[in-house]
Structures are given as structure tokens and as C-alpha cells.
Design a protein around this motif. Sequence first.
Motif, PDB file in Angstrom:
ATOM      1  N   ASP A 273      44.946  34.012   4.622  1.00 59.69           N
ATOM      2  CA  ASP A 273      46.212  34.516   3.326  1.00 59.69           C
ATOM      3  C   ASP A 273      46.876  33.382   3.370  1.00 59.69           C
ATOM      4  O   ASP A 273      48.282  33.564   2.688  1.00 59.69           O
ATOM      5  N   ILE A 274      46.413  32.272   2.783  1.00 53.50           N
ATOM      6  CA  ILE A 274      47.269  30.922   2.652  1.00 53.50           C
ATOM      7  C   ILE A 274      46.785  30.512   1.519  1.00 53.50           C
ATOM      8  O   ILE A 274      45.937  29.541   1.663  1.00 53.50           O
ATOM      9  N   ASP A 286      51.939  28.573  -6.782  1.00 49.94           N
ATOM     10  CA  ASP A 286      50.634  28.924  -5.990  1.00 49.94           C
ATOM     11  C   ASP A 286      49.714  28.350  -6.889  1.00 49.94           C
ATOM     12  O   ASP A 286      49.548  28.449  -7.771  1.00 49.94           O
ATOM     13  N   SER A 287      49.257  27.178  -6.034  1.00 50.03           N
ATOM     14  CA  SER A 287      48.302  26.905  -6.865  1.00 50.03           C
ATOM     15  C   SER A 287      46.388  26.555  -6.837  1.00 50.03           C
ATOM     16  O   SER A 287      45.879  26.418  -7.434  1.00 50.03           O
ATOM     17  N   VAL A 291      43.259  27.476   2.038  1.00 49.73           N
ATOM     18  CA  VAL A 291      44.521  26.307   2.833  1.00 49.73           C
ATOM     19  C   VAL A 291      42.940  26.869   3.214  1.00 49.73           C
ATOM     20  O   VAL A 291      43.067  28.605   4.870  1.00 49.73           O
ATOM     21  N   GLY A 292      41.679  26.172   4.128  1.00 51.60           N
ATOM     22  CA  GLY A 292      40.328  26.534   4.468  1.00 51.60           C
ATOM     23  C   GLY A 292      39.984  25.530   5.858  1.00 51.60           C
ATOM     24  O   GLY A 292      40.874  24.727   5.605  1.00 51.60           O
ATOM     25  N   MET A 464      51.334  34.051   3.926  1.00 54.37           N
ATOM     26  CA  MET A 464      50.746  35.650   4.192  1.00 54.37           C
ATOM     27  C   MET A 464      52.064  36.368   3.639  1.00 54.37           C
ATOM     28  O   MET A 464      52.927  36.892   4.738  1.00 54.37           O
ATOM     29  N   LYS A 465      51.853  36.169   2.806  1.00 53.85           N
ATOM     30  CA  LYS A 465      52.743  37.270   1.787  1.00 53.85           C
ATOM     31  C   LYS A 465      52.568  38.733   2.836  1.00 53.85           C
ATOM     32  O   LYS A 465      51.109  39.536   2.891  1.00 53.85           O
ATOM     33  N   GLY A 466      53.251  39.268   2.946  1.00 51.70           N
ATOM     34  CA  GLY A 466      53.224  41.028   2.809  1.00 51.70           C
ATOM     35  C   GLY A 466      53.603  40.902   4.491  1.00 51.70           C
ATOM     36  O   GLY A 466      53.812  42.275   5.278  1.00 51.70           O
TER      37      GLY A 466
END
Length: 600
Positions: A273-274, A286-287, A291-292, A464-466
Motif C-alpha cells: 500500500d505504498i 501519486d506516481s 514500491v516493491g 499507507m492510506k487509511g
Amino acid sequence: MKKRLVLFLAAVVLVLAGCVNTKSDVKKDESKPSSETKNTSIEILGMSTGEDDLNILRDQLTKNGFNVKLNIQPDYGSFTAQRDAGNYDLALSGWTTVTGNPDYAVRSLFTTDGDNTLFADEEADKLVEKASTQLKEEYTQTYKDLEQLVVFDKAYIVPLYTSYKAQGVNNQVIDEKTLRLPKSRAAVWEAVSFKDKAKNASQPLLVQQGIGALTSLDPIKGNDGSINTLNTNMYVRLVNLTDDDEVVSDGSLSLNHAIADGSKDYYFLLRDDIHFASVKDKKAADSGERVGAEDVKFSLDRAKDKNSVPDHRTYSLHESMKDISIVSDLKELDVKTTDGQSTVREQLEKGLDKKISTLVTDKTKTNNGSGAYQIVKVTTEKPFPQVLNYLAHQSAGIVSKKQVESINTYDVAKYDVNKDIAYGDQKTITEGKDYNNALYASGPYILVSKNDYEAKFVKNPAYMKGTDYEPKISTITVKFIQDPESALSALRNGEIHILNGVPESKYDIVKKDDKLTLQQNKSNGVSYLAFNMKDRDVSKSVALRQSILYSINQEEIKNFYQGNKMNAVSTLSPLVETGLKLEADNNKAKELLKEYQSEK
């Protein structure tokens, strides 16, 4: 950069109170050296900012038979020039363990090939290496043996005190319960909230730092006061440190982490969630890029490779890593962890809403909600549990593989600072003709612009929304105020909301101001005297060094600072409870001095 020595002793102005000894009080208590010891001279090197400490040390040593010469230099450059020239017997020095782990506290200083080595001792080398392979419950005795050797048996250093950290807070504006003061980790911006939460989206949080010239916004290219806080809040890491230096996955890129039996393989289960934030028209966007694991592998491979970028300043922190890989086989997770009671998979799945059903190596196919996860494995050269602390450091921040490779197209060996543009170069985010902000931030905030006076950070809209870790305040302005007095005035006048680094001499000012609160925590900063171990009498005689060691009274120093210092035995003192303590012993000091004189 290399682990570096930090000179941090500040001049202190005291209000006379009770039985507190001042500098002049200590002088009056001097006794003249005896005829047996009057010719024993030593020279102490320091800076003007440490003049109070130097005067106290001179007075304590004079009482025990030393003729003390103080070599006080006006700034750090002059100090290092004198130190490099060998013009001293002892140097007033300091060290701060910014990663929260004991290996960082000793490897650079106490090993023969350390970056800032103070001496060469094979036994010390062996103890440092032994402790590095041990878990926390095992290494206490090893570090105790190291302290006994370094401080008491050989007297390579003379410990003085451990300092506190302190910050002043505008309690009329900031919700104090949301403000943290970690021992090692830099400020945790995403947790902070205004008292009036309605202002979080509309009003900027105003903070301060002294240095306005930024080393680099590429996390591996700097480890100094200009960027530590900024990069910590710009780039997420695999793990974090609590305020008391425990390694946790909380608020990091990892949902959980596990150490396989043998302490060489470290597994990290990634959250999905990033997204990286980018900058468009000086606003955060937001690109669309998640992120992985691919970014983690890229970031850590370059972190440990000193040739990955020009002027790489942090590779020595990450040299313990041998290999970084993306795990694709679930069976690999069936190995036991260090406790021998559970498997890596079991530890990684603790608390998950959805257990691991499949592993993916392509970050675009990650879906934690359906059980599709990514796992990164870090393998160290040898058993080294403290690698986790280095992975919590800002230099292990995760950058975008795609974005960095698209910018760093130059030949590293032929890099020309006047022609080539590197990812994170501060001129690309400085307002003016060179502004071309290409930052991609994996952390809670992104730096959108700066000038000579301040830097503006904006909340990553896809971080990390929410969750509890989504940033509370939308905008943070970092004001560059170099002078400590001016910074304190800015806090008192409401020009900034938080002042990190209130000096001991100003504690009372903050405490007496009703609209301010002083927050304190123990720090990992230790002040000590380092001996010149090259071609001086102190380098040849253990008895002479021990005589100096037992002449130093830490209780008098703490009294001078009105109790705002703590005892120290070595740079390990804030990190490991070894049970050892340095007690001043004037009789022992004088006997050892006589022993030294009989050797001559």
C-alpha cells in the motif's frame, strides 16, 4: 559516509544554585602537584565549544600531579588539523551511535582497521567480531569483556558522560502525545498532529534545522545533519527503530520480518500500500508506481557497493550484506527461525488478515488482500543480527529503480560534478533556473522545493492510506536557522512549532515558558578523551593512561551540568548494560603516576 566521529560538546552557562560546582569553584579546589610529579605534563586538545569541560578536566588532573596544557581550537577544522598533526596527548571527543546498535558504537573506534580507529589491539578486534555474530541475549558479556579491556585494562579512552536529547514543543499548537523523541531515529513526522486536527490539512508544521546546504537527497550519499531527518522522512525502510532502539516492522515497508536459524538469512514480507510520490508543479503526486521488492533489491545492492555512485558516503554501514534476493519458492520459508520454535513462514504470517498463498517477483502483481505477497531475503557474509539496525538507518531508504536509473546515466568513474546531474542533487530542487525536481519518494513526505531559508515537504498521497501510519499533517516547512539562540527565539515567538536539540543551558527557559514543553530522552551520545597512541608518552605507558583515567570524576562533571548528564564507561554505555562503572580514585591515580615515573 564512513562512520564518523562527531564533536558535539556545547558550552554551558549555569545559574548558580545549591551545591553546584562552577568552573571557578573547581579551580579554587586545586592543589599543587607534589615535587615527585610536578614535571609530568600532558596536553589536552579540544574546541572552544568544549571549554567548560576542558577546564574541569584540567582542574581534576592538576590535583593528582599533572601539569596540564589546554590546546583550544576555535572550530572543528582547526581541531582536526591539530589532531592529525599529533599535537596532543588527549583529545576531547564525542561519538553518537545513530543506528542504535552496539556494533556501530565500537567497530569504527575500537578495531585496528576501523574508520576512526583510536588504537590497534588484536584482543579488542576479536571481541568486536565475536559480539557481532551474537544475538542480544548473548553479546552482553562479550561487550563487558571489551569495555574491561579498552577502558580499565589498557585505558585507551577516558569516558566522561552520556548526554540527553531534548526538544522544545509549542504545546498551544502541537498535540504533544503525537510527538516522539527517539534515541537514534530521526524525527517521525508522519505521527505528528496539531491539537486542532482540522488544521492538519491546511496549516504547515514549522520545524527547524541548522544546516541549509543539503548533502544529497539520494539516501546513500549522505549521513550528516543536513539530510538525516529529511531523508528519513522521504524514504521508507525495511524496518524501523522504536524510541528505545528496538528493531520493529511497525511503520516500515515490511509487514513482518524473520531471522532464519544461523543468523545469516533475514526475510522481509512486503506491504503493497505504498506508491512512490513524484513532484508536479511543486505539488506532490501519486506516481502510480508501487514500491516493491525490485526497488528494495536495487536500493540495497547500491547501498553496499561503494562504486555505485560517486562520493558514496554510507557503504561501510552495509558491507555486511552479501546478497539481496527476491524469494519465489514458498518452501524456502519452512526453515526454522533463531528461536528454534517456529518457522520463517509462521513468523512472517503473524497478525496477517490473509495468509501467504503465493509469492510474486513482479511488484505489479502483488495483492496482499488475496494472499499474493513479495518477500525479500538479505543474506550476510557471516552471522550478523545487527544488520537489522543498519537497515533501519536512513541510508537504507528505498528508492525507485526505474527513476534513479533514468537519471544516473553518467559513468561513475568519470563523474563531473560541474556537468553531470545525479539523482538527489539539491540544485535540482532549489528554486531558480536549475529547478527540475525529479525526486521519487517512497516515504511519508516528499521535498517539493527549497531556497536559502526553508524547505517545503508535502504528504505522499499514496502512503499507507487509511492506516495508523498515514501522515497526519499535509505540509511541513523546515526553516534553516543556524544560530541556536535564534532558533530558540523562533520557538518562543511561534515562528516554529518544534525545536529539536535544546542545549542544557536553555532547559530552564523552555520549562518556565507556559506555552512550551520540554521533552527529554536519553541519547546515544557519549563524550570521552581519546589518547594519542603515536609517539607520545601516553602511547607507551598503560600506567600513565590509567593514572589519567582514575583522576577523572564523573560525578563532579554531572554536578556542573546540574544533573543533565549521565555516567559513561564507553560508547557502549547508552546501549548495553555491562554493569561496569568508572569510579574516581585519587590515591590510585597518584600511585599509578609514580609507577609511570619509575618506568622512565
